[in-house]
Design an enzyme around this catalytic site. Structure first.
Site, PDB file in Angstrom:
ATOM      1  N   MET A  30      22.465   1.827 -25.386  1.00 14.49           N
ATOM      2  CA  MET A  30      23.293   0.828 -24.246  1.00 14.49           C
ATOM      3  C   MET A  30      24.797   1.159 -24.531  1.00 14.49           C
ATOM      4  SD  MET A  30      21.156  -2.519 -23.156  1.00 14.49           S
ATOM      5  CE  MET A  30      21.702  -3.436 -24.553  1.00 14.49           C
ATOM      6  N   GLY A  31      25.230   2.093 -25.342  1.00  9.51           N
ATOM      7  CA  GLY A  31      26.390   2.389 -25.521  1.00  9.51           C
ATOM      8  C   GLY A  31      27.430   1.538 -26.451  1.00  9.51           C
ATOM      9  N   GLY A  36      25.473   2.645 -36.491  1.00  9.95           N
ATOM     10  CA  GLY A  36      23.939   2.417 -36.668  1.00  9.95           C
ATOM     11  C   GLY A  36      23.179   3.633 -35.476  1.00  9.95           C
ATOM     12  N   HIS A  37      23.961   3.485 -34.261  1.00  9.96           N
ATOM     13  CA  HIS A  37      23.602   4.517 -33.337  1.00  9.96           C
ATOM     14  C   HIS A  37      24.135   6.012 -33.892  1.00  9.96           C
ATOM     15  CE1 HIS A  37      25.083   1.118 -30.859  1.00  9.96           C
ATOM     16  NE2 HIS A  37      24.021   1.190 -30.229  1.00  9.96           N
ATOM     17  N   GLN A  61      16.612  -5.623 -18.591  1.00 13.72           N
ATOM     18  CA  GLN A  61      16.184  -6.380 -19.964  1.00 13.72           C
ATOM     19  C   GLN A  61      16.979  -7.421 -20.380  1.00 13.72           C
ATOM     20  OE1 GLN A  61      16.912  -2.373 -22.196  1.00 13.72           O
ATOM     21  NE2 GLN A  61      17.792  -3.476 -23.664  1.00 13.72           N
ATOM     22  N   ASP A 150      16.213  -3.320 -34.468  1.00  6.38           N
ATOM     23  CA  ASP A 150      15.343  -3.968 -33.277  1.00  6.38           C
ATOM     24  C   ASP A 150      13.842  -3.801 -33.722  1.00  6.38           C
ATOM     25  OD1 ASP A 150      17.485  -4.491 -31.135  1.00  6.38           O
ATOM     26  OD2 ASP A 150      18.001  -2.746 -32.141  1.00  6.38           O
ATOM     27  N   SER A 186      26.404  -3.547 -31.596  1.00  9.58           N
ATOM     28  CA  SER A 186      27.631  -3.762 -30.253  1.00  9.58           C
ATOM     29  C   SER A 186      27.935  -5.272 -29.928  1.00  9.58           C
ATOM     30  CB  SER A 186      26.966  -3.217 -28.960  1.00  9.58           C
ATOM     31  OG  SER A 186      26.451  -1.872 -29.317  1.00  9.58           O
TER      32      SER A 186
HETATM   33  P1  AMP Z   1      21.349  -0.476 -28.598  1.00  6.45           P
HETATM   34  O1  AMP Z   1      22.514   0.439 -27.775  1.00  6.45           O
HETATM   35  O2  AMP Z   1      21.633  -1.882 -28.868  1.00  6.45           O
HETATM   36  O3  AMP Z   1      20.351  -0.715 -27.325  1.00  6.45           O
HETATM   37  O4  AMP Z   1      20.724   0.175 -29.526  1.00  6.45           O
HETATM   38  C1  AMP Z   1      20.305   1.586 -29.500  1.00  6.45           C
HETATM   39  C2  AMP Z   1      19.329   1.960 -30.624  1.00  6.45           C
HETATM   40  O5  AMP Z   1      20.314   1.788 -31.657  1.00  6.45           O
HETATM   41  C3  AMP Z   1      18.328   1.160 -30.895  1.00  6.45           C
HETATM   42  O6  AMP Z   1      17.067   2.035 -31.418  1.00  6.45           O
HETATM   43  C4  AMP Z   1      18.651   0.345 -31.998  1.00  6.45           C
HETATM   44  O7  AMP Z   1      17.750  -0.253 -32.751  1.00  6.45           O
HETATM   45  C5  AMP Z   1      19.366   1.083 -32.747  1.00  6.45           C
HETATM   46  N1  AMP Z   1      20.450   0.217 -33.613  1.00  6.45           N
HETATM   47  C6  AMP Z   1      21.417  -0.472 -33.337  1.00  6.45           C
HETATM   48  N2  AMP Z   1      22.150  -1.125 -34.055  1.00  6.45           N
HETATM   49  C7  AMP Z   1      21.653  -0.589 -35.389  1.00  6.45           C
HETATM   50  C8  AMP Z   1      21.838  -0.655 -36.792  1.00  6.45           C
HETATM   51  N3  AMP Z   1      22.704  -1.261 -37.297  1.00  6.45           N
HETATM   52  N4  AMP Z   1      21.364   0.450 -37.566  1.00  6.45           N
HETATM   53  C9  AMP Z   1      20.289   1.145 -37.149  1.00  6.45           C
HETATM   54  N5  AMP Z   1      20.030   1.431 -35.921  1.00  6.45           N
HETATM   55  C10 AMP Z   1      20.500   0.587 -34.944  1.00  6.45           C
END
Ligand code: AMP
Length: 281
Positions: A30-31, A36-37, A61, A150, A186
């Site tokens: 989601m940017g 992590g990303h 969502q 997640d 984020s």
């Molecule tokens: P999001 O942008 O929050 O939808 O996350 C996109 C992807 O990045 C999802 O698969 C998350 O599980 C992963 N993600 C977010 N934060 C972390 C983190 N701290 N460590 C590892 N993966 C992450």
């Protein structure tokens, strides 16, 4: 690295790569990208010839009182992170490009979506399953990368791909944390300095639980009690849930006999944060 906002552009490019015999990795996000990303993109780049990152704040969502409108966005910074981590293409569609006006199809799952985050976010995983299915149809990649941060989402996507015969391998990637242990998110940007300090209680309480399991405590109500007691001592924290579930079925367990997911969601002020660890027997 190109940034495309049309479904047809991405689909044509990925098909062209596939025709040329190249493997494609996909990282849906989601940017407002962080390390992590970035770790997902780097892993995808290390295992594939080409990497696509999607950046889409998916409205379906988010619940009615959630943070859709104020969810942070920064495409410029995200592009730099993507390029630096080895992405070849960003897919950044408008809402109208992803959802036709009269869209009336969704992907729903039973069981795995009911507990944990599904309890307080009852429509969340239907939105996730629907958008991820759509993204997988737009980006016919070989492998897609999801974070263990997640954990419920990862388990759900793995099951969905199995149930619906979607031809994409799902790869789970470890949680990336700040130096002091807070899981990168984020949403951490919402935290004031005092809240940022208070947020450490999530990881600290999980660490205490892990130590207790390692020391032989197997009764999950005792373990949950340890976590809850610690979080309740933090005045800025309000528990959404603390659960210990079987790591595959996500069903609650009374004793630790199989691999378990120890997961929690806690409000720090108005910000809802999640964290977890899996204990392998
Ligand atoms: P999001 O942008 O929050 O939808 O996350 C996109 C992807 O990045 C999802 O698969 C998350 O599980 C992963 N993600 C977010 N934060 C972390 C983190 N701290 N460590 C590892 N993966 C992450």
């Amino acid at each position: 690295m190109n940034i495309y906002n049309k479904v047809s552009q991405v689909r044509n490019q990925v098909k062209e790569w596939k025709r040329a015999g190249l493997s494609v990795g996909f990282v849906p996000t989601m940017g407002y990208l962080h390390e992590g990303h970035e770790s997902l993109i780097r892993k995808a780049a290390s295992e594939n010839d080409k990497v696509v990152v999607s950046i889409f704040v998916n409205p379906t969502q988010f619940g009615p009182n959630e943070d859709l409108e104020k969810y942070p966005r920064d495409l410029k910074k995200d592009s730099l992170i993507c390029a630096g981590a080895g992405a070849d293409l960003i897919f950044h569609p408008e809402i109208e490009e992803m959802y036709v006006k009269d869209a009336c199809t969704s992907v729903n799952m039973n069981g795995l979506t009911d507990g944990l985050c599904g309890k307080s976010r009852p429509t969340h995983f239907s939105g996730v399953c629907t958008v991820v299915t759509k993204l997988f149809n737009i980006v016919p990649a070989d492998k897609a990368y999801f974070g263990e941060k997640d954990a419920q989402q990862l388990a759900i996507i793995k099951k969905m791909v199995e149930d619906l015969n979607i031809d994409i391998q799902i790869i789970g990637c470890p949680i990336i944390r700040e130096e002091d242990g807070l899981a990168k998110s984020s949403r951490n940007i919402y935290l004031s300095p005092v809240e940022r300090e208070a947020a450490l209680v999530l990881n600290k309480s999980l660490k205490v639980a892990r130590k207790a399991i390692e020391a032989g405590v197997k009764n999950t109500s005792d373990l949950k009690g340890l976590i809850v007691d610690m979080i309740e001592k933090e005045p800025l924290a309000k528990i959404d849930y603390v659960e210990i579930v079987d790591s595959r079925s996500l069903k609650e367990v009374d004793f630790i006999e199989e691999n378990v997911l120890v997961a929690l969601a806690v409000y720090i002020g108005k910000t809802r944060l999640i964290d977890n660890f899996t204990y392998f027997i």
